[in-house]
Write a protein that holds these residues in place. Structure first.
Motif, PDB file in Angstrom:
ATOM      1  N   LYS A 171       0.858  -1.189   0.000  1.00 44.89           N
ATOM      2  CA  LYS A 171       0.000   0.000   0.000  1.00 44.89           C
ATOM      3  C   LYS A 171       0.889   1.232   0.000  1.00 44.89           C
ATOM      4  O   LYS A 171       2.016   1.210   0.485  1.00 44.89           O
ATOM      5  N   VAL A 172       0.359   2.327  -0.540  1.00 46.24           N
ATOM      6  CA  VAL A 172       1.155   3.539  -0.701  1.00 46.24           C
ATOM      7  C   VAL A 172       1.680   4.059   0.636  1.00 46.24           C
ATOM      8  O   VAL A 172       2.804   4.536   0.727  1.00 46.24           O
ATOM      9  N   ASP A 173       0.899   3.957   1.699  1.00 40.71           N
ATOM     10  CA  ASP A 173       1.359   4.417   3.008  1.00 40.71           C
ATOM     11  C   ASP A 173       2.584   3.640   3.482  1.00 40.71           C
ATOM     12  O   ASP A 173       3.492   4.208   4.086  1.00 40.71           O
ATOM     13  N   GLU A 174       2.620   2.354   3.205  1.00 45.22           N
ATOM     14  CA  GLU A 174       3.774   1.539   3.578  1.00 45.22           C
ATOM     15  C   GLU A 174       5.022   1.978   2.814  1.00 45.22           C
ATOM     16  O   GLU A 174       6.120   2.039   3.368  1.00 45.22           O
ATOM     17  N   VAL A 175       4.836   2.277   1.526  1.00 47.55           N
ATOM     18  CA  VAL A 175       5.964   2.704   0.697  1.00 47.55           C
ATOM     19  C   VAL A 175       6.513   4.031   1.200  1.00 47.55           C
ATOM     20  O   VAL A 175       7.726   4.191   1.379  1.00 47.55           O
ATOM     21  N   TYR A 176       5.630   5.005   1.456  1.00 49.87           N
ATOM     22  CA  TYR A 176       6.083   6.309   1.939  1.00 49.87           C
ATOM     23  C   TYR A 176       6.756   6.194   3.305  1.00 49.87           C
ATOM     24  O   TYR A 176       7.768   6.835   3.567  1.00 49.87           O
ATOM     25  N   GLN A 177       6.218   5.369   4.165  1.00 51.07           N
ATOM     26  CA  GLN A 177       6.807   5.197   5.492  1.00 51.07           C
ATOM     27  C   GLN A 177       8.208   4.598   5.382  1.00 51.07           C
ATOM     28  O   GLN A 177       9.129   5.015   6.086  1.00 51.07           O
ATOM     29  N   ALA A 178       8.384   3.654   4.473  1.00 50.02           N
ATOM     30  CA  ALA A 178       9.683   3.004   4.301  1.00 50.02           C
ATOM     31  C   ALA A 178      10.713   3.922   3.660  1.00 50.02           C
ATOM     32  O   ALA A 178      11.904   3.828   3.948  1.00 50.02           O
ATOM     33  N   THR A 179      10.277   4.816   2.795  1.00 51.53           N
ATOM     34  CA  THR A 179      11.233   5.659   2.068  1.00 51.53           C
ATOM     35  C   THR A 179      11.473   7.020   2.718  1.00 51.53           C
ATOM     36  O   THR A 179      12.472   7.660   2.424  1.00 51.53           O
ATOM     37  N   TYR A 180      10.585   7.469   3.597  1.00 50.12           N
ATOM     38  CA  TYR A 180      10.708   8.812   4.154  1.00 50.12           C
ATOM     39  C   TYR A 180      12.040   9.019   4.863  1.00 50.12           C
ATOM     40  O   TYR A 180      12.734  10.008   4.622  1.00 50.12           O
ATOM     41  N   LYS A 181      12.403   8.107   5.745  1.00 49.07           N
ATOM     42  CA  LYS A 181      13.632   8.256   6.518  1.00 49.07           C
ATOM     43  C   LYS A 181      14.844   8.327   5.597  1.00 49.07           C
ATOM     44  O   LYS A 181      15.730   9.163   5.776  1.00 49.07           O
ATOM     45  N   ARG A 182      14.874   7.473   4.591  1.00 47.48           N
ATOM     46  CA  ARG A 182      16.000   7.460   3.650  1.00 47.48           C
ATOM     47  C   ARG A 182      16.073   8.771   2.867  1.00 47.48           C
ATOM     48  O   ARG A 182      17.141   9.336   2.672  1.00 47.48           O
ATOM     49  N   MET A 183      14.930   9.273   2.409  1.00 53.49           N
ATOM     50  CA  MET A 183      14.928  10.522   1.642  1.00 53.49           C
ATOM     51  C   MET A 183      15.292  11.713   2.523  1.00 53.49           C
ATOM     52  O   MET A 183      15.971  12.632   2.077  1.00 53.49           O
ATOM     53  N   ALA A 184      14.876  11.701   3.784  1.00 54.34           N
ATOM     54  CA  ALA A 184      15.245  12.777   4.700  1.00 54.34           C
ATOM     55  C   ALA A 184      16.762  12.816   4.887  1.00 54.34           C
ATOM     56  O   ALA A 184      17.370  13.901   4.886  1.00 54.34           O
ATOM     57  N   GLU A 185      17.380  11.657   5.018  1.00 52.04           N
ATOM     58  CA  GLU A 185      18.835  11.585   5.165  1.00 52.04           C
ATOM     59  C   GLU A 185      19.534  12.057   3.886  1.00 52.04           C
ATOM     60  O   GLU A 185      20.524  12.790   3.947  1.00 52.04           O
ATOM     61  N   ARG A 186      19.017  11.674   2.744  1.00 57.40           N
ATOM     62  CA  ARG A 186      19.624  12.118   1.475  1.00 57.40           C
ATOM     63  C   ARG A 186      19.500  13.631   1.313  1.00 57.40           C
ATOM     64  O   ARG A 186      20.422  14.280   0.831  1.00 57.40           O
ATOM     65  N   ASN A 187      18.358  14.182   1.694  1.00 57.44           N
ATOM     66  CA  ASN A 187      18.189  15.640   1.629  1.00 57.44           C
ATOM     67  C   ASN A 187      19.174  16.344   2.555  1.00 57.44           C
ATOM     68  O   ASN A 187      19.761  17.363   2.186  1.00 57.44           O
ATOM     69  N   LYS A 188      19.360  15.805   3.740  1.00 56.07           N
ATOM     70  CA  LYS A 188      20.307  16.380   4.697  1.00 56.07           C
ATOM     71  C   LYS A 188      21.718  16.388   4.110  1.00 56.07           C
ATOM     72  O   LYS A 188      22.430  17.401   4.182  1.00 56.07           O
ATOM     73  N   ARG A 189      22.132  15.285   3.514  1.00 54.00           N
ATOM     74  CA  ARG A 189      23.467  15.212   2.892  1.00 54.00           C
ATOM     75  C   ARG A 189      23.581  16.191   1.727  1.00 54.00           C
ATOM     76  O   ARG A 189      24.596  16.864   1.562  1.00 54.00           O
ATOM     77  N   PHE A 190      22.535  16.279   0.918  1.00 56.11           N
ATOM     78  CA  PHE A 190      22.553  17.181  -0.226  1.00 56.11           C
ATOM     79  C   PHE A 190      22.742  18.624   0.230  1.00 56.11           C
ATOM     80  O   PHE A 190      23.604  19.345  -0.279  1.00 56.11           O
TER      81      PHE A 190
END
Length: 89
Positions: free
Chosen positions: A61-80
């Motif tokens: 389900k879309v909520d599961e996908v967003y929950q799984a990817t949010y932390k990773r994308m937040a870390e990538r944004n921080k590095r960027f």
């Protein structure tokens, strides 16, 4: 929703290409998911389908996908922004 987008695209295809015309589609992420929907609903309307980069998951389900990817994308944004601090909108 993808099914509504695909049904609209199918009407446009018939108008522009004629009833027997075929499309080549290029999709990335949600566009890839729309291609899968198009293949499910109107496979005879497609000449070829090209997927770039990621394909939207279909087993979760879309909520599961967003929950799984949010932390990773937040870390990538921080590095960027650590690397390119001047690139803030």
């Amino acid at each position: 929703r993808a099914d509504s987008i695909v049904r609209d695209a199918e009407l446009v295809r018939k108008e522009i290409c004629g009833p027997d015309g075929k499309l080549t589609l290029l999709g990335q992420s949600y566009g890839g998911f729309c291609i899968l929907t198009y293949l499910s609903l109107f496979p005879e309307s497609l000449e070829r389908c090209l997927f770039t980069f990621g394909l939207a998951p279909v087993a979760r389900k879309v909520d599961e996908v967003y929950q799984a990817t949010y932390k990773r994308m937040a870390e990538r944004n921080k590095r960027f922004y650590s690397r390119y601090p001047e690139d803030v909108a």
